[in-house]
Design an enzyme around this catalytic site. Sequence first.
Site, mmCIF file in Angstrom:
data_model
loop_
_atom_site.group_PDB
_atom_site.id
_atom_site.type_symbol
_atom_site.label_atom_id
_atom_site.label_comp_id
_atom_site.label_asym_id
_atom_site.label_seq_id
_atom_site.Cartn_x
_atom_site.Cartn_y
_atom_site.Cartn_z
ATOM 1 N N ASP A 105 32.493 29.316 39.537
ATOM 2 C CA ASP A 105 33.625 28.400 39.677
ATOM 3 C C ASP A 105 34.036 28.211 41.127
ATOM 4 O O ASP A 105 33.595 28.933 42.017
ATOM 5 C CB ASP A 105 34.819 28.888 38.833
ATOM 6 C CG ASP A 105 35.023 30.402 38.903
ATOM 7 O OD1 ASP A 105 34.513 31.028 39.842
ATOM 8 O OD2 ASP A 105 35.708 30.949 38.020
ATOM 9 N N HIS B 51 39.940 35.223 29.984
ATOM 10 C CA HIS B 51 39.145 34.126 30.536
ATOM 11 C C HIS B 51 37.880 34.655 31.206
ATOM 12 O O HIS B 51 37.834 35.774 31.700
ATOM 13 C CB HIS B 51 39.971 33.227 31.468
ATOM 14 C CG HIS B 51 40.328 33.801 32.792
ATOM 15 N ND1 HIS B 51 41.566 33.629 33.374
ATOM 16 C CD2 HIS B 51 39.627 34.549 33.683
ATOM 17 C CE1 HIS B 51 41.585 34.240 34.537
ATOM 18 N NE2 HIS B 51 40.425 34.807 34.755
ATOM 19 N N ASN C 150 43.794 37.456 30.343
ATOM 20 C CA ASN C 150 43.965 36.681 29.107
ATOM 21 C C ASN C 150 42.618 36.405 28.438
ATOM 22 O O ASN C 150 42.515 35.557 27.564
ATOM 23 C CB ASN C 150 44.703 35.367 29.404
ATOM 24 C CG ASN C 150 43.940 34.478 30.384
ATOM 25 O OD1 ASN C 150 42.803 34.778 30.758
ATOM 26 N ND2 ASN C 150 44.553 33.381 30.801
ATOM 27 N N GLU D 103 39.867 29.017 30.243
ATOM 28 C CA GLU D 103 41.154 29.598 29.860
ATOM 29 C C GLU D 103 41.342 29.540 28.341
ATOM 30 O O GLU D 103 40.690 28.746 27.658
ATOM 31 C CB GLU D 103 42.283 28.810 30.533
ATOM 32 C CG GLU D 103 42.238 28.819 32.045
ATOM 33 C CD GLU D 103 42.737 30.128 32.665
ATOM 34 O OE1 GLU D 103 42.998 31.095 31.911
ATOM 35 O OE2 GLU D 103 42.849 30.187 33.895
#
Length: 242
Positions: free
Chosen positions: A67, A138, A136, A143
């Site tokens: 990313d 990810h 979380n 996400e």
Amino acid sequence: MKIIKAKDYNDMSRKAANIISAQVLMKPNCVLGLATGSTPIGTYAQLVEWYGKGDLDFSEVTTVNLDEYKGLTKDNDQSYYYFMNHHLFSKVNVNPARTFLPDGTEPDSAKACCDYNKIIADVGGIDLQLLGLGHNGHIGFNEPGDTFEAETHCVDLTESTIKANQRFFASIEEVPRQAYTMGIKTIMQAKKVLVVVSGADKAAIVKEAFFGAITPKVQASILQMHRDVIIVADEAALSELE
Ligand code: F6R
């Protein structure tokens, strides 16, 4: 899914670097999928050390990163290109022309994502994908959501990720709100996946992602379906498992 228990962060880093080294030794022209974040820093440092000792050769390796922030230039010290260059690329003999990240400076999201999908296809896919794990669940910047996105896409970062990344910026206002990320399908198509996790603050998500339900609400849970996943985690990160 194989879980390798490490004593602590340094042990995790050494074990993960061993797996990456084995990949490079066995296939010198392999494609490594790489990650940023704090977890893999020790892994890269270990690879750099072994390269310095003459034990590793990256001259034929290709890298594709997960990313990149949208809007940051390569020379911005918070860009993922800058991170990779600082921790790995500038310290080993990888060919800079064979190191790829999504182009954060491309304002046209559709073009940036399409170009990156083409790069990944052109290099022949990923042999070994290194991943960190978000609090979380990810992976990359995929996400929690209602679907698993397939290929490279532009994401609006969640408040929790913006807050988690704030430590790297002078103020929260400077944290980019969008990023380009590889999709779940691309990650799942990697021949081998190596997840590195460290710290008690990741213990709950380790349990949920790898032993809970497979759901896009916890994007990493899809890795339970991958044929060849190795999780290298320290004792603290594994502390909620029986
Ligand atoms: C990094 C990335 C992220 C991180 C994750 C964990 O390229 O895509 O998914 O791997 O946020 O970050 P750390 O290692 O800082 O806890």
